[in-house]
Motif scaffolding. Structure first.
Motif, PDB file in Angstrom:
ATOM      1  N   LYS A   1       0.813  -1.217   0.000  1.00  0.00           N
ATOM      2  CA  LYS A   1       0.000   0.000   0.000  1.00  0.00           C
ATOM      3  C   LYS A   1       0.848   1.269   0.000  1.00  0.00           C
ATOM      4  O   LYS A   1       0.345   2.345  -0.283  1.00  0.00           O
ATOM      5  N   SER A   2       2.144   1.131   0.354  1.00  0.00           N
ATOM      6  CA  SER A   2       3.031   2.293   0.382  1.00  0.00           C
ATOM      7  C   SER A   2       4.472   1.806   0.290  1.00  0.00           C
ATOM      8  O   SER A   2       4.734   0.609   0.290  1.00  0.00           O
ATOM      9  N   PHE A   3       5.401   2.762   0.211  1.00  0.00           N
ATOM     10  CA  PHE A   3       6.822   2.440   0.121  1.00  0.00           C
ATOM     11  C   PHE A   3       7.614   3.237   1.143  1.00  0.00           C
ATOM     12  O   PHE A   3       7.290   4.385   1.438  1.00  0.00           O
ATOM     13  N   ASP A   4       8.645   2.609   1.673  1.00  0.00           N
ATOM     14  CA  ASP A   4       9.592   3.265   2.570  1.00  0.00           C
ATOM     15  C   ASP A   4      10.823   3.600   1.733  1.00  0.00           C
ATOM     16  O   ASP A   4      11.622   2.720   1.386  1.00  0.00           O
ATOM     17  N   ARG A   5      10.975   4.874   1.384  1.00  0.00           N
ATOM     18  CA  ARG A   5      12.063   5.311   0.500  1.00  0.00           C
ATOM     19  C   ARG A   5      13.442   5.038   1.091  1.00  0.00           C
ATOM     20  O   ARG A   5      14.369   4.659   0.369  1.00  0.00           O
ATOM     21  N   THR A   6      13.585   5.217   2.398  1.00  0.00           N
ATOM     22  CA  THR A   6      14.884   5.005   3.050  1.00  0.00           C
ATOM     23  C   THR A   6      15.315   3.544   2.916  1.00  0.00           C
ATOM     24  O   THR A   6      16.472   3.259   2.587  1.00  0.00           O
ATOM     25  N   VAL A   7      14.406   2.619   3.168  1.00  0.00           N
ATOM     26  CA  VAL A   7      14.715   1.192   3.035  1.00  0.00           C
ATOM     27  C   VAL A   7      15.038   0.862   1.585  1.00  0.00           C
ATOM     28  O   VAL A   7      16.013   0.153   1.294  1.00  0.00           O
ATOM     29  N   ALA A   8      14.245   1.368   0.660  1.00  0.00           N
ATOM     30  CA  ALA A   8      14.471   1.095  -0.764  1.00  0.00           C
ATOM     31  C   ALA A   8      15.864   1.556  -1.190  1.00  0.00           C
ATOM     32  O   ALA A   8      16.618   0.785  -1.802  1.00  0.00           O
ATOM     33  N   GLU A   9      16.212   2.775  -0.869  1.00  0.00           N
ATOM     34  CA  GLU A   9      17.516   3.317  -1.262  1.00  0.00           C
ATOM     35  C   GLU A   9      18.666   2.552  -0.618  1.00  0.00           C
ATOM     36  O   GLU A   9      19.695   2.322  -1.250  1.00  0.00           O
ATOM     37  N   ALA A  10      18.489   2.123   0.622  1.00  0.00           N
ATOM     38  CA  ALA A  10      19.539   1.377   1.322  1.00  0.00           C
ATOM     39  C   ALA A  10      19.780   0.010   0.692  1.00  0.00           C
ATOM     40  O   ALA A  10      20.843  -0.590   0.896  1.00  0.00           O
ATOM     41  N   HIS A  11      18.823  -0.487  -0.093  1.00  0.00           N
ATOM     42  CA  HIS A  11      18.943  -1.815  -0.696  1.00  0.00           C
ATOM     43  C   HIS A  11      19.002  -1.766  -2.220  1.00  0.00           C
ATOM     44  O   HIS A  11      18.758  -2.770  -2.893  1.00  0.00           O
TER      45      HIS A  11
ATOM     46  N   ILE B   1       8.135  -5.113   5.856  1.00  0.00           N
ATOM     47  CA  ILE B   1       8.776  -4.160   4.951  1.00  0.00           C
ATOM     48  C   ILE B   1       9.772  -4.947   4.112  1.00  0.00           C
ATOM     49  O   ILE B   1      10.643  -5.630   4.651  1.00  0.00           O
ATOM     50  N   LEU B   2       9.624  -4.846   2.808  1.00  0.00           N
ATOM     51  CA  LEU B   2      10.479  -5.564   1.878  1.00  0.00           C
ATOM     52  C   LEU B   2      11.710  -4.730   1.519  1.00  0.00           C
ATOM     53  O   LEU B   2      11.697  -3.502   1.664  1.00  0.00           O
ATOM     54  N   SER B   3      12.738  -5.386   1.018  1.00  0.00           N
ATOM     55  CA  SER B   3      13.978  -4.667   0.679  1.00  0.00           C
ATOM     56  C   SER B   3      13.767  -3.651  -0.438  1.00  0.00           C
ATOM     57  O   SER B   3      14.525  -2.696  -0.548  1.00  0.00           O
ATOM     58  N   ASN B   4      12.729  -3.817  -1.253  1.00  0.00           N
ATOM     59  CA  ASN B   4      12.452  -2.827  -2.295  1.00  0.00           C
ATOM     60  C   ASN B   4      11.694  -1.620  -1.743  1.00  0.00           C
ATOM     61  O   ASN B   4      11.293  -0.739  -2.488  1.00  0.00           O
ATOM     62  N   GLY B   5      11.487  -1.589  -0.418  1.00  0.00           N
ATOM     63  CA  GLY B   5      10.788  -0.486   0.229  1.00  0.00           C
ATOM     64  C   GLY B   5       9.299  -0.703   0.360  1.00  0.00           C
ATOM     65  O   GLY B   5       8.607   0.067   1.029  1.00  0.00           O
TER      66      GLY B   5
END
Length: 163
Positions: free
Chosen positions: A4-14, A146-150
């Motif tokens: 339903k949403s994305f965590d940009r910090t997690v996405a960028e870190a991975h 929370i998945l590695s793609n954010g």
């Protein structure tokens, strides 16, 4: 389970970048070679599940969506003890989870927590709590991984009833 949403910090870190399409939909784009491999594996798992959908019986207490599936089962024991089993199978690498089951009885209710860090893409756990009366056990919509793609992948609220 549904993103339903994305965590940009997690996405960028991975190794992923979150972009917004012309229609306003967010999507996770793999940038690094590692992220592209993770994305490829997740897409292959999703495609495999899509091919099998409709050919197998899905038990009551399970819920599916665009990032995987989740389940809960509940059984009432003596002394008003409610035992639950819950888990998920998602397309991708789990970085963190906020997972819990609400046992809702006719007289009292309780919450069973399964918090934790990273887990495999397929996870299950058991727990229990005192719940008085017949009722139901549900993994609320707010429970997520929370998945590695954010991607923030929510449970889709699987439910099971107990006597």
């Amino acid at each position: 389970m549904t993103i339903k949403s994305f965590d940009r910090t997690v996405a960028e870190a991975h190794g992923f970048r979150i972009e917004t399409s012309a229609s306003g939909e967010e999507m996770s784009i793999p940038v690094t070679a590692e992220a592209k491999a993770v994305q490829s594996n997740a897409e292959a798992a999703a495609a495999k599940d899509a091919r099998s959908t409709g050919r197998e019986i899905k038990p009551f207490g399970s819920a599916e969506g665009n990032c995987g599936s989740s389940f809960v089962s509940a059984k009432k024991y003596s002394g008003d003890w409610l035992g639950v089993s819950t888990g998920y199978s998602v397309y991708g690498t789990v970085i963190d989870r906020s997972w819990y089951v609400n046992g809702v009885g006719a007289i009292t209710s309780n919450t069973i927590y399964f918090q934790g860090g990273s887990t495999p893409s397929t996870w299950s756990g058991t727990g229990g709590a005192t719940v008085v009366g017949p009722g139901y056990a549900v993994v609320p919509f707010t429970a997520h991984v929370i998945l590695s793609n954010g991607g923030v992948c929510y449970s889709n609220a699987p439910i099971d009833f107990f006597g």
